[in-house]
Design a protein around this motif. Structure first.
Motif, PDB file in Angstrom:
ATOM      1  N   LYS A 105       0.866  -1.344   0.151  1.00  0.00           N
ATOM      2  CA  LYS A 105      -0.115   0.015  -0.171  1.00  0.00           C
ATOM      3  C   LYS A 105       1.170   1.235   0.260  1.00  0.00           C
ATOM      4  N   THR A 106       2.075   1.032   0.815  1.00  0.00           N
ATOM      5  CA  THR A 106       2.954   2.536   0.366  1.00  0.00           C
ATOM      6  C   THR A 106       4.512   1.940   1.258  1.00  0.00           C
ATOM      7  N   MET A 107       5.082   3.289   0.921  1.00  0.00           N
ATOM      8  CA  MET A 107       6.654   2.275   1.756  1.00  0.00           C
ATOM      9  C   MET A 107       7.176   2.520   2.867  1.00  0.00           C
ATOM     10  N   HIS A 150       1.848   9.580   2.995  1.00  0.00           N
ATOM     11  CA  HIS A 150       2.503  10.350   3.489  1.00  0.00           C
ATOM     12  C   HIS A 150       3.313  10.659   1.851  1.00  0.00           C
ATOM     13  N   TRP A 151       4.432  12.278   2.015  1.00  0.00           N
ATOM     14  CA  TRP A 151       5.238  11.952   1.319  1.00  0.00           C
ATOM     15  C   TRP A 151       6.353  12.465   1.964  1.00  0.00           C
ATOM     16  N   TRP A 152       7.574  11.987   0.962  1.00  0.00           N
ATOM     17  CA  TRP A 152       8.917  12.071   1.120  1.00  0.00           C
ATOM     18  C   TRP A 152       9.919  13.035   0.795  1.00  0.00           C
ATOM     19  N   THR A 153      10.909  14.596   0.533  1.00  0.00           N
ATOM     20  CA  THR A 153      11.674  14.584  -0.225  1.00  0.00           C
ATOM     21  C   THR A 153      12.907  14.887   0.234  1.00  0.00           C
ATOM     22  N   ILE A 154      13.957  14.961  -1.029  1.00  0.00           N
ATOM     23  CA  ILE A 154      15.114  14.873  -1.011  1.00  0.00           C
ATOM     24  C   ILE A 154      15.550  15.814  -1.409  1.00  0.00           C
ATOM     25  N   ALA A 155      16.486  17.285  -0.993  1.00  0.00           N
ATOM     26  CA  ALA A 155      17.435  18.606  -1.731  1.00  0.00           C
ATOM     27  C   ALA A 155      18.793  18.119  -1.612  1.00  0.00           C
ATOM     28  N   TYR A 168      16.935  15.525   3.999  1.00  0.00           N
ATOM     29  CA  TYR A 168      15.342  14.563   3.709  1.00  0.00           C
ATOM     30  C   TYR A 168      14.282  15.351   4.805  1.00  0.00           C
ATOM     31  N   GLN A 169      12.923  15.388   4.002  1.00  0.00           N
ATOM     32  CA  GLN A 169      11.868  15.606   4.920  1.00  0.00           C
ATOM     33  C   GLN A 169      10.690  14.612   4.680  1.00  0.00           C
ATOM     34  N   TRP A 170      10.115  14.489   5.866  1.00  0.00           N
ATOM     35  CA  TRP A 170       8.494  13.699   5.490  1.00  0.00           C
ATOM     36  C   TRP A 170       7.445  14.135   5.799  1.00  0.00           C
ATOM     37  N   PHE A 171       6.246  14.345   4.932  1.00  0.00           N
ATOM     38  CA  PHE A 171       5.300  15.029   5.509  1.00  0.00           C
ATOM     39  C   PHE A 171       4.208  13.634   5.293  1.00  0.00           C
TER      40      PHE A 171
END
Length: 240
Positions: A105-107, A150-155, A168-171
């Protein structure tokens, strides 16, 4: 977004709209930051990007990721995300999500939901088939990956020729409550494990690049097409 050209900047919205349409159902504007982590990596930022833009190394190095992510599907998708072998991708944007395996269903460590509150207008039916989406910006590398809960970002932030900071940020949904709707450790586990494993590979590669015996090799068109695109566009921007 900063316009470095000499002429008037074109409106940003028309350029972003096609890519952002891919994530509208996830309603990122109605989410909040749940956790963030900085990774100090002893490697050049381009090595960090190269590692992120291919996944043929995944099977032998990322057990957590491979337990839930459809890695063969991801490798196939990478060929499409930045399908621009001529380096003419003026938008420097791409859309594509990291597909989860069938039945997931999700990571998450076991593929089950991390947060009890789904993003945007997503439903239990969407969760059952593991809907995903994603966006990417190059060459100032940014990735955002969206899952039903949820979602996450890498910068990536270059610090020196041999040092990179990766944020890394998780939302989660803006009304989700930590300890009730989700657990932070479970939220970050797969991505954190994967990045920690990647950092070992990146730093090992940097040590090899530092060697006086190092000679750059070719890019593999079948397994590194997205990387080829990123580097061609980076070269184009630097020469502009």
């Amino acid at each position: 977004f900063i316009h470095l050209g000499s002429g008037a900047a074109e409106p940003l919205h028309p350029r972003l709209a096609p890519t952002m349409a891919a994530v509208q159902r996830f309603a990122p504007e109605r989410t909040r930051l749940a956790h963030e982590k900085n990774y100090a990596i002893a490697g050049n930022w381009k090595i960090v990007v190269e590692n992120a833009m291919e996944c043929y190394h995944c099977a032998g190095n990322h057990p957590s990721l491979c337990s839930v992510i459809d890695v063969p599907g991801l490798i196939a998708d990478l060929k499409l995300w930045l399908d621009d072998q001529g380096g003419g991708n003026d938008n420097a944007l791409a859309a594509g999500g990291m597909r989860v395996k069938k039945g997931m269903k999700t990571m998450s460590p076991d593929g089950d939901l991390i947060c009890g509150k789904l993003l945007g207008n997503l439903t239990a039916e969407d969760a059952a088939i593991g809907i995903t989406a994603g966006v990417m910006v190059i060459p100032n590398f940014f990735v955002g990956m969206f899952y039903v809960d949820h979602w996450w970002t890498i910068a990536i932030r270059p610090k020196s020729a041999t040092e990179t900071e990766l944020l890394y940020q998780w939302f989660v949904r803006d009304d989700a409550v930590e300890g009730e709707d989700y657990d932070v450790q479970r939220l970050i586990e797969v991505a954190d494990n994967t990045q920690t494993e990647d950092n070992v590979l990146i730093e090992r590669t940097q040590r090899g690049v530092n060697s006086r015996y190092y000679v750059p090799g070719p890019i593999g068109s079948d397994v590194e097409p997205a990387l080829y695109d990123v580097l061609l566009n980076y070269k184009k921007f630097m020469e502009a």
